[in-house]
Design an enzyme around this catalytic site. Structure first.
Site, PDB file in Angstrom:
ATOM      1  N   CYS A 119       0.506  -1.270   0.294  1.00 50.86           N
ATOM      2  CA  CYS A 119       0.650   0.223  -0.062  1.00 50.86           C
ATOM      3  C   CYS A 119       0.903   1.287  -0.008  1.00 50.86           C
ATOM      4  O   CYS A 119       2.028   1.181   0.223  1.00 50.86           O
ATOM      5  CB  CYS A 119      -0.949  -0.178   1.261  1.00 50.86           C
ATOM      6  SG  CYS A 119      -2.475  -1.884   0.908  1.00 50.86           S
ATOM      7  N   ASP A 120      -0.046   2.158  -0.018  1.00 51.20           N
ATOM      8  CA  ASP A 120       0.408   3.556  -0.370  1.00 51.20           C
ATOM      9  C   ASP A 120       2.005   4.425   0.053  1.00 51.20           C
ATOM     10  O   ASP A 120       3.400   4.319  -0.871  1.00 51.20           O
ATOM     11  CB  ASP A 120      -0.450   4.642  -0.332  1.00 51.20           C
ATOM     12  CG  ASP A 120      -1.838   4.611  -0.924  1.00 51.20           C
ATOM     13  OD1 ASP A 120      -2.169   3.415  -1.451  1.00 51.20           O
ATOM     14  OD2 ASP A 120      -2.484   5.705  -1.579  1.00 51.20           O
ATOM     15  N   SER A 472      -4.988  11.300  -3.781  1.00 53.04           N
ATOM     16  CA  SER A 472      -4.635   9.990  -3.699  1.00 53.04           C
ATOM     17  C   SER A 472      -4.499  10.130  -5.691  1.00 53.04           C
ATOM     18  O   SER A 472      -5.318  10.717  -6.293  1.00 53.04           O
ATOM     19  CB  SER A 472      -6.532   9.190  -4.017  1.00 53.04           C
ATOM     20  OG  SER A 472      -6.676   8.281  -4.247  1.00 53.04           O
TER      21      SER A 472
END
Length: 557
Positions: A119-120, A472
């Site tokens: 994830c990010d 995002s």
């Protein structure tokens, strides 16, 4: 080997006794010690399958003659943090992840490391650790989600819920339809099924040569993900034997390759700050901001998936050949003799790769037939962002790539979200969300929900949004983030007033406030920094030490 420092020789009987207390044999003690940094948790969908992936990595390490030693690290989910206080902690977690991996590897003198995350901020945190450690290292993600049920004319994903809430507030959908959507938009675990920051950074890891070919985009539930895990385990032992370390892979040339690939695939704007931080730790002489700025005009867009295209998602990208196919098509623009974790060059990897599925030319195109030259990342300048701002042209409709509107200002994300849902934001507005930068937030939250609510209310082509926070990678509409200097440091975004005219020109890379220089100077002179939001806890420390977005939001002592 590094692990000989506490395991080899009569004087290290103590170290061996501690290993044997856990059941390790003499043979296992003699083997290379390969760490597995696992960000598994039961709250982050991108990490949910990493326990299973870690077991396959261990099998590969053991089969190749190494001894696997797994340890955990934190890993936050951006989605769960959206539009609440949790998002303040997500970007700061990146540096804690890097430091925790560094401490475990160095404190236990491990010989090599496999980095598991999807994830990010987990992926860049682990790549920063690899750059810092300069030992044999391979990154492996857990894979992406599959797309969900069709909603609003396309396969749904987690973004669809935020868009659906905006539609509900505008009377365009019902509560039952939104309830059905939340149960069908995320049908599997994995990193979210669009080209947001998570999947962008997995792609960047492969483009850097830090993952095995094809590893970036295999879905979490596909059997190939397990085979990749086993081969990753085998290969890390081989890297230890050949003494091929991360600093031989994370070079100026590989980082330039990654920048070009990011632009070509329409990657997340957050890649910019993460590559700045990775390049800094690697000691690579690359001005990442400058290279993104210059190359964004010249590198064509050859990949179109959500959010640049609503028709296709990451599974379609995988089936079309993924990053291997992209690099293959971009060979003339890349440095192909860079070292990779296979122990071979990027050129060798491409020439030996076997594609299992045919390319979809509506997902990946060749350089001579691109989707265009809009660029995935545009580095913006102007009197509102004298250091930098970042936009994503590929996710901005052509009709609003030049936008002039009246400012409506908010000093935090929650205020803006309420105003959008309550109908206070109207066509022609430029929504200004400030005091959300690395210091001011602190933590540089994503203005994800604001953009999704604008979309849901039908305002994505008649409004714009600027912020010293982030976005995002899944956002679309006219937006510019990473405005630097941020408001907390007295940047010009701090002195915008409601009704001021703001101009955003994506093609010219300009964000300007239409007031005189005298008026701007007067307002800046009168401005006073607000009291920090946090006086205790980790965020109080982060707010004091965080550098600007233009410097990668790294910690500066």
């Amino acid at each position: 080997m590094r692990s000989d420092e506490f395991l080899k020789g009569a004087h290290n009987s103590l170290g061996r006794s501690l290993m044997k207390s856990m059941g390790y044999t003499d043979e296992e003690v003699r083997r290379p010690k390969i760490g597995i940094a696992n960000s598994f948790s039961e709250i982050c969908p991108g990490s949910y399958n990493l326990r299973e992936i870690a077991e396959k990595v261990k099998n590969g390490i053991y089969a190749a003659g190494g001894t696997p030693v797994e340890f955990g690290t934190i890993g936050l989910c951006d989605g769960i943090g959206q539009a609440n206080e949790g998002m303040r902690y997500v970007l700061p977690s990146r540096d804690l992840i890097a430091s925790s991996v560094e401490l475990m590897v160095q404190g236990h003198r491990l010989d090599g490391i496999v980095l598991l995350g999807s994830c990010d901020k987990i992926v860049p945190g682990m790549l920063i650790a690899a750059a810092r450690l300069k030992i044999p290292a391979i990154f492996l993600g857990g894979g992406s989600m599959l797309g969900g049920a069709v909603f609003d004319g396309r396969k749904s994903d987690v973004n669809s819920c935020a868009e659906g809430y905006g539609m509900l507030s505008a009377g365009k959908t019902t509560e039952q339809e939104l309830k059905d959507l939340e149960e069908t938009c995320c049908p599997t675990c994995g990193s979210c099924s669009f080209l947001g920051t998570a999947n962008s950074m997995n792609c960047i890891a492969e483009a850097l040569g830090m993952s095995l070919p094809g590893a970036a985009l295999v879905p979490a539930v596909h059997n190939d993900r397990k085979r990749l895990a086993f081969e990753t385990g085998r290969q890390i032992v081989e890297l230890v034997r050949q003494d091929i370390c991360a600093d031989q892979i994370l070079t100026k040339e590989s980082i330039l390759n990654a920048i070009k690939v990011c632009i070509a695939i329409g990657g997340s704007t957050n890649v910019v700050m993460h590559l700045i931080a990775i390049a800094k730790e690697a000691g690579a002489d690359v001005d990442v901001l400058h290279e993104f700025d210059v190359l964004s005009y010249d590198i064509p867009t050859i990949v179109k998936i959500n959010p640049s295209s609503y028709e296709y998602n990451t599974e379609d990208f995988f089936l079309s050949g993924g990053i291997v196919r992209v690099v293959d098509y971009m060979q003339s623009l890349l440095c192909m003799d860079v070292m990779t974790v296979t122990g071979n060059t990027m050129n060798d990897n491409i020439n030996s790769f076997h594609y299992k599925f045919p390319v979809n030319p509506e997902v990946i195109r060749t350089l001579d037939n691109p989707f265009g030259y809009s660029g995935s990342v545009a580095i913006m300048k102007g009197n509102l962002c004298p250091q930098t701002g970042v936009a994503k042209p590929g996710a901005i409709d052509p009709s609003v790539q030049h936008f002039v509107g009246k400012a409506i200002c908010f000093d935090c994300e929650e205020e803006a979200n309420r105003a959008i849902i309550d109908g206070k934001v109207e066509p022609g507005h430029v929504v200004v969300i400030r005091y959300e930068g690395p210091k001011g937030g602190p933590g540089m939250r994503e203005m994800y929900s604001a953009m999704k609510y604008l979309y849901g209310r039908g305002l994505n082509k008649s409004t714009a949004l600027i912020t010293d926070g982030r976005f995002s990678g899944s956002n679309n509409g006219c937006f510019v983030g990473h405005i630097s200097p941020e408001a907390q440091e007295g940047g010009p975004i701090a002195i915008i007033q409601d009704g001021d005219e703001i101009e955003i020109d994506i093609e010219k890379r300009i964000v300007d406030l239409h007031i005189t220089q005298e008026e701007m100077d007067s307002r800046l002179k009168e401005w006073k920094a607000p009291k920090p939001r946090f006086e205790t806890g980790y965020l109080s420390i982060y707010g004091k030490l965080a550098a600007s977005a233009a410097e990668g939001a790294v910690l500066k002592v």
